[in-house]
Design a protein around this motif. Structure first.
Motif, PDB file in Angstrom:
ATOM      1  N   GLN A  12       0.599  -0.986  -0.051  1.00  0.00           N
ATOM      2  CA  GLN A  12      -0.456  -0.380  -0.294  1.00  0.00           C
ATOM      3  C   GLN A  12       0.793   1.376   0.628  1.00  0.00           C
ATOM      4  O   GLN A  12       1.221   2.522  -0.620  1.00  0.00           O
ATOM      5  CB  GLN A  12      -1.320  -0.548   1.196  1.00  0.00           C
ATOM      6  CG  GLN A  12      -1.950   1.065   1.366  1.00  0.00           C
ATOM      7  CD  GLN A  12      -2.787   1.022   2.505  1.00  0.00           C
ATOM      8  OE1 GLN A  12      -2.570   0.133   2.892  1.00  0.00           O
ATOM      9  NE2 GLN A  12      -3.137   2.198   3.073  1.00  0.00           N
ATOM     10  N   LYS A  13       1.415   1.379   1.369  1.00  0.00           N
ATOM     11  CA  LYS A  13       2.937   2.975   1.052  1.00  0.00           C
ATOM     12  C   LYS A  13       3.857   2.485  -0.555  1.00  0.00           C
ATOM     13  O   LYS A  13       3.931   3.204  -0.705  1.00  0.00           O
ATOM     14  CB  LYS A  13       4.139   1.950   2.076  1.00  0.00           C
ATOM     15  CG  LYS A  13       3.282   2.589   3.338  1.00  0.00           C
ATOM     16  CD  LYS A  13       2.721   3.467   4.289  1.00  0.00           C
ATOM     17  CE  LYS A  13       2.428   4.301   5.356  1.00  0.00           C
ATOM     18  NZ  LYS A  13       1.944   5.109   5.383  1.00  0.00           N
ATOM     19  N   GLU A  16       1.227   4.232  -2.696  1.00  0.00           N
ATOM     20  CA  GLU A  16       0.904   5.619  -2.692  1.00  0.00           C
ATOM     21  C   GLU A  16       2.339   6.382  -3.076  1.00  0.00           C
ATOM     22  O   GLU A  16       1.908   7.669  -3.342  1.00  0.00           O
ATOM     23  CB  GLU A  16       0.737   5.757  -0.835  1.00  0.00           C
ATOM     24  CG  GLU A  16      -0.953   5.397  -0.553  1.00  0.00           C
ATOM     25  CD  GLU A  16      -1.123   5.261   0.572  1.00  0.00           C
ATOM     26  OE1 GLU A  16      -0.360   5.478   1.817  1.00  0.00           O
ATOM     27  OE2 GLU A  16      -2.219   4.871   1.115  1.00  0.00           O
TER      28      GLU A  16
END
Length: 348
Positions: A12-13, A16
């Motif tokens: 996810q990071k 993003e």
């Protein structure tokens, strides 16, 4: 031991912060032999983090704690980034792509270690050097070979994560070594030839220096007559266009192109193809460049595009770049995974 939650959070990071999707991570960042089942054991998970660090520049310790914000940087570098882009586009919209090509250049310099001689070549000198080897004109292959012979790697990086806005071309200058990255996903050698000549213009005209990145979001295919109407285009872009035109055609003038480029009447596709092949050896200009030039004189882009497809029907400019890159890989001191990472970014 890593768990599914920490892996999902890391993925996810990465998405993003860098736009790197799980699919792009597996197919482009991690090595060809990677299997996602390796995430399940500590050694495999640690190995994955090591590859992510090597090919993204994110510190390993930072990846171990993905609950904190990832620090996306080029290790040890304090860099200046200059964007050449549409006025409606923000720098932030190109940051994900910029970060990827900067890491491509960093890894490229780990593979190709020959020093770069900081020579300010003029367009006419490059043209004369290429024609002096017996080439009929300055072709894409010939200009690529000249770049590699002068220790200027030219890397195709055309595959980006889904949804990431990408540039056409870049010059990344690190540790006294420039790398040119061509990112437009086109097989047209005439188009890629102009992009490369344009970026060489930026380099040799002093538009980019050591410790800088110059990102060309869009490179306009220039008319041989070089428009005097700059509009919203940066003056350096016009200068780089002029450098490219002189390199490819030998014409350094701003408004008096060779009359033979023009036609008193509109040409059919086949007539344009025949004219391009007829003029090419006489004028020492790539026939694809002649066909493109016709479009910008006559505003007949469909005719030019169709003619280019005939002229370049057996051409794959991206494969030409990949082959040239592979021919120049040193025999010793190279990490196989580094080469794989570079090559995967031009594999669709």
């Amino acid at each position: 031991m890593p768990n599914n939650q920490s892996l999902r959070l890391l993925q996810q990071k990465l998405k993003e912060k860098l736009g790197i999707t799980p699919q792009f991570l597996k197919e482009k960042i991690l090595p060809d032999w990677w299997n996602n089942n390796l995430y399940k054991n500590p050694a495999g998970y640690s190995q994955a983090l090591a590859y992510i660090t090597r090919y993204t520049g994110i510190p390993y310790d930072n990846l171990l704690e993905p609950e904190y914000d990832l620090v996306a940087r080029i290790p040890g570098d304090q860099v200046t980034v200059r964007f050449k882009k549409n006025s409606n586009l923000t720098d932030a919209e190109l940051n994900h792509a910029r970060f990827l090509v900067e890491n491509v250049a960093r890894v490229t310099n780990l593979i190709f270690k020959k020093p770069y001689q900081n020579t300010r070549f003029q367009a006419k000198d490059i043209r004369q050097a290429i024609l002096g080897t017996g080439e009929k004109w300055v072709s894409f292959s010939a200009l690529l070979n000249w770049c590699w012979q002068n220790n200027i790697p030219v890397i195709p990086a055309t595959v980006f994560p889904r949804g990431v806005r990408k540039m056409t071309a870049s010059v990344i200058y690190r540790d006294a070594k420039p790398v040119i990255v061509l990112s437009k996903d086109t097989k047209s050698s005439a188009s890629q030839l102009f992009y490369l000549a344009h970026e060489l213009g930026h380099l040799f005209l002093g538009h980019v220096h050591d410790g800088q990145s110059l990102i060309d979001e869009k490179v306009e295919l220039a008319d041989v007559q070089i428009s005097q109407q700059v509009g919203d285009r940066n003056a350096e872009e016009i200068e780089a266009d002029r450098f490219a035109v002189e390199l490819l055609t030998g014409n350094a003038k701003n408004g008096n192109a060779e009359k033979e480029f023009l036609s008193d009447r509109n040409l059919t596709v086949q007539e344009l193809v025949d004219q391009a092949y007829k003029l090419a050896p006489k004028m020492k200009i790539d026939p694809g460049v002649i066909a493109m030039n016709y479009a910008y004189h006559k505003d007949f882009f469909l005719i030019s595009s169709a003619a280019l497809k005939i002229i370049e029907q057996n051409t794959d400019a991206i494969e030409i770049m990949r082959s040239c890159l592979q021919r120049n890989i040193p025999d010793e001191g190279v990490i196989e995974e580094d080469v794989g990472f570079i090559l995967r970014l031009s594999q669709g």
